[in-house]
Design a protein around this motif. Structure first.
Motif, PDB file in Angstrom:
ATOM      1  N   ASN A   1      61.666  98.670  86.181  1.00 56.17           N
ATOM      2  CA  ASN A   1      60.782  98.601  87.580  1.00 56.17           C
ATOM      3  C   ASN A   1      59.409  98.173  87.471  1.00 56.17           C
ATOM      4  N   GLN A   2      58.713  99.060  86.558  1.00 57.40           N
ATOM      5  CA  GLN A   2      57.302  98.764  86.444  1.00 57.40           C
ATOM      6  C   GLN A   2      57.041  97.182  85.906  1.00 57.40           C
ATOM      7  N   MET A   3      57.894  96.845  84.969  1.00 60.16           N
ATOM      8  CA  MET A   3      57.660  95.349  84.656  1.00 60.16           C
ATOM      9  C   MET A   3      57.929  94.402  85.667  1.00 60.16           C
ATOM     10  N   TYR A   4      59.189  94.545  86.471  1.00 60.48           N
ATOM     11  CA  TYR A   4      59.497  93.758  87.632  1.00 60.48           C
ATOM     12  C   TYR A   4      58.031  93.590  88.511  1.00 60.48           C
TER      13      TYR A   4
ATOM     14  N   ASN B   1      52.161  86.353  89.074  1.00 58.15           N
ATOM     15  CA  ASN B   1      53.022  86.583  90.168  1.00 58.15           C
ATOM     16  C   ASN B   1      54.205  85.354  89.965  1.00 58.15           C
ATOM     17  N   MET B   2      55.580  86.058  89.379  1.00 57.07           N
ATOM     18  CA  MET B   2      56.515  84.910  89.332  1.00 57.07           C
ATOM     19  C   MET B   2      57.243  84.195  90.423  1.00 57.07           C
ATOM     20  N   GLN B   3      56.743  84.811  91.801  1.00 60.68           N
ATOM     21  CA  GLN B   3      57.197  84.293  92.883  1.00 60.68           C
ATOM     22  C   GLN B   3      56.275  82.967  93.371  1.00 60.68           C
ATOM     23  N   GLU B   4      55.187  82.952  92.932  1.00 64.11           N
ATOM     24  CA  GLU B   4      53.982  81.901  92.981  1.00 64.11           C
ATOM     25  C   GLU B   4      54.105  80.713  92.283  1.00 64.11           C
TER      26      GLU B   4
ATOM     27  N   ILE C   1      54.957  91.701  87.302  1.00 72.67           N
ATOM     28  CA  ILE C   1      54.829  90.272  87.345  1.00 72.67           C
ATOM     29  C   ILE C   1      55.613  89.674  88.513  1.00 72.67           C
ATOM     30  N   GLY C   2      55.806  90.596  89.447  1.00 69.81           N
ATOM     31  CA  GLY C   2      56.434  89.860  90.731  1.00 69.81           C
ATOM     32  C   GLY C   2      57.784  89.284  90.412  1.00 69.81           C
ATOM     33  N   ALA C   3      58.787  89.896  89.737  1.00 65.48           N
ATOM     34  CA  ALA C   3      59.862  89.318  89.445  1.00 65.48           C
ATOM     35  C   ALA C   3      60.831  89.983  90.345  1.00 65.48           C
ATOM     36  N   ASN C   4      61.968  89.169  90.793  1.00 65.10           N
ATOM     37  CA  ASN C   4      62.926  89.637  91.846  1.00 65.10           C
ATOM     38  C   ASN C   4      64.213  90.168  91.217  1.00 65.10           C
ATOM     39  N   ASP C   5      65.111  90.806  92.238  1.00 65.57           N
ATOM     40  CA  ASP C   5      66.354  91.308  91.584  1.00 65.57           C
ATOM     41  C   ASP C   5      67.216  90.241  90.902  1.00 65.57           C
ATOM     42  N   LYS C   6      67.029  89.078  91.258  1.00 61.25           N
ATOM     43  CA  LYS C   6      68.036  87.843  90.693  1.00 61.25           C
ATOM     44  C   LYS C   6      67.363  87.795  89.309  1.00 61.25           C
ATOM     45  N   ASP C   7      65.915  88.128  89.093  1.00 56.95           N
ATOM     46  CA  ASP C   7      65.724  87.537  87.717  1.00 56.95           C
ATOM     47  C   ASP C   7      65.876  88.705  86.523  1.00 56.95           C
TER      48      ASP C   7
END
Ligand code: 7TS
Length: 404
Positions: free
Chosen positions: A51-54, A189-192, A57-63
């Motif tokens: 969870n700290q890693m997600y 941020n992996m969302q960006e 870096i802004g990863a989401n549940d699907k990643d």
């Protein structure tokens, strides 16, 4: 005083990280894949680290984020598996990368070339980066993967990952970035961004050595490199390294909490050091616009002073720096990144990398400024070539004076 300025090679483990890891060496040593309580005791800690890693870096549940033994493994995994999935078992035959990737990408590309894969090594501009339009120009129908680092380990220069990602998405090509020198140093941020795969390494952000990770967007398919006991959902076999997983999660949370503030503090020290050296010494140059660099890095060249001589003098003053990547520092070759940027051979032998961390103090910077200046004066005084050449003696020192 003892000053460590080689944080791009590796960092001190944050004492808070060490504390978080210790119970998983001593009391909770069970194999997390065992069904008994010795094994399951570590499950909450593994979940927390993931969870700290997600979050960091802004990863989401699907990643997916898969732990590996190091970023070298993460890089090898992506390149070799895309080769298997898209080239051996598909209709592609081409990979695009840059001239200045870390050896874990470049040597894997050389290995793949021996297997018949076509690899384009994009040249960098005088800032030491590749612009997005250059990437676009080299992608073909046959391109399986673009692999371009987020930030360079020797210069700290940051690549336009957002633009490159958009081009890869539009062209339908997979995009991998080696994020080792970016994650924990600048906001990621992996969302960006549109990145399919990103490599990370804990020891670059005050975590332990010997653990890395790979971010996989939308948990997409990637043939495993290591087959075995099906840990990590079969993606990466091998008994989970619980203490190091805990350490990596904790280290990344610490590095990314209030990252803008941390960056500003490190940047102020870095800029003060850089200004002091450029302002007091003639014929010294730093590589790349510092506003587009990771805030901790300086690659500085000193005309007439061999990098190794400079390291020797600094080392005698208990200052740890490097002439570039530690991975390549056993040979006395010119700095390959500086050559790629267009520096002449003589100048490329004079590069010194100074890389700070959040533990670097103002007193340490003062000490380094003083010792650096006296080392340059001493080495120039005994240098036969500098006295004769003195190409721009007395000329202005400053950024990016490296000419093609
Ligand atoms: N990628 C980059 C960009 C790196 O800087 C490094 C280490 C790696 C991958 C490898 O990471 P590891 O987890 O396998 O250790 N770079 C350096 C350096 O610049 N000096 O020493 C090591």
């Amino acid at each position: 005083m003892k000053v460590y300025l080689d944080n791009n090679a590796t960092t001190m483990v944050d004492p808070e990280v060490t504390q978080a890891m210790i119970p998983y060496f001593s009391e909770m040593y069970g194999n997390p894949n065992s069904l008994h309580k010795f094994g399951t005791a570590s499950h909450p800690a593994i979940t927390k680290a993931i969870n700290q890693m997600y979050k960091a870096i802004g990863a989401n549940d699907k990643d997916d984020i898969v732990f590996t033994s190091c970023a070298t493994e993460s890089n090898n995994w992506v390149l070799q598996s895309v080769w298997i999935d898209k080239i051996l078992n598909g209709d592609k035959n081409h990979i695009v990368t840059t001239e200045i990737e870390h050896p874990s990408v470049l040597s894997t590309c050389k290995f793949l070339e021996e297997q018949g894969v076509k690899v384009t090594y994009l040249p960098v501009n005088d800032q030491g980066i590749v612009e997005a339009h250059t990437v676009k120009a080299f992608i073909t129908e046959k391109t399986a993967l673009v692999s371009i680092m987020w930030a360079n380990n020797e210069t700290g220069m940051i690549f336009p990952i957002q633009e490159i990602g958009e081009i890869c998405r539009d062209k339908g090509v997979l995009f991998h970035t080696d994020g080792v020198q970016a994650v924990g140093k600048i906001p990621v941020n992996m969302q960006e961004v549109h990145v399919d795969f990103m490599s990370m390494s804990a020891h670059k952000f005050h975590g332990p050595k010997g653990i890395g990770a790979l971010y996989i967007k939308n948990s997409q398919k990637l043939t495993p490199l290591l087959h075995g006991g099906d840990q990590m959902g079969g993606r990466r076999s091998g008994t989970l390294n619980v203490p190091y997983i805990v350490g990596m999660g904790q280290a990344l949370e610490l590095a990314t909490t209030n990252i803008e503030e941390k960056m500003a503090t490190i940047r102020a020290k870095r800029d003060r050091l850089e200004d002091a050296l450029l302002g007091s010494l003639s014929d010294v140059f730093t590589v790349g616009d510092r506003n587009n660099r990771t805030p901790n890095t300086i690659l500085i060249s000193i005309r007439g002073v061999e990098g190794e001589g400079m390291l020797w003098d600094l080392n005698n003053s208990l200052i740890g720096a490097s002439t570039g990547s530690a991975c390549a520092s056993e040979d006395l070759e010119a700095n390959s990144v500086m050559l790629a940027i267009g520096a002449d051979n003589e100048l490329a032998h004079t590069g010194i990398r100074l890389s700070l961390s959040r533990f670097t103090t103002d007193e340490e910077i003062d000490y380094v400024i003083e010792r650096f200046q006296s080392a340059v004066k001493r080495l120039r005084a005994i240098s036969s070539s500098y006295a004769i050449v003195q190409p721009t003696a007395g000329g202005a020192a400053g950024e990016c004076h490296i000419h093609h």
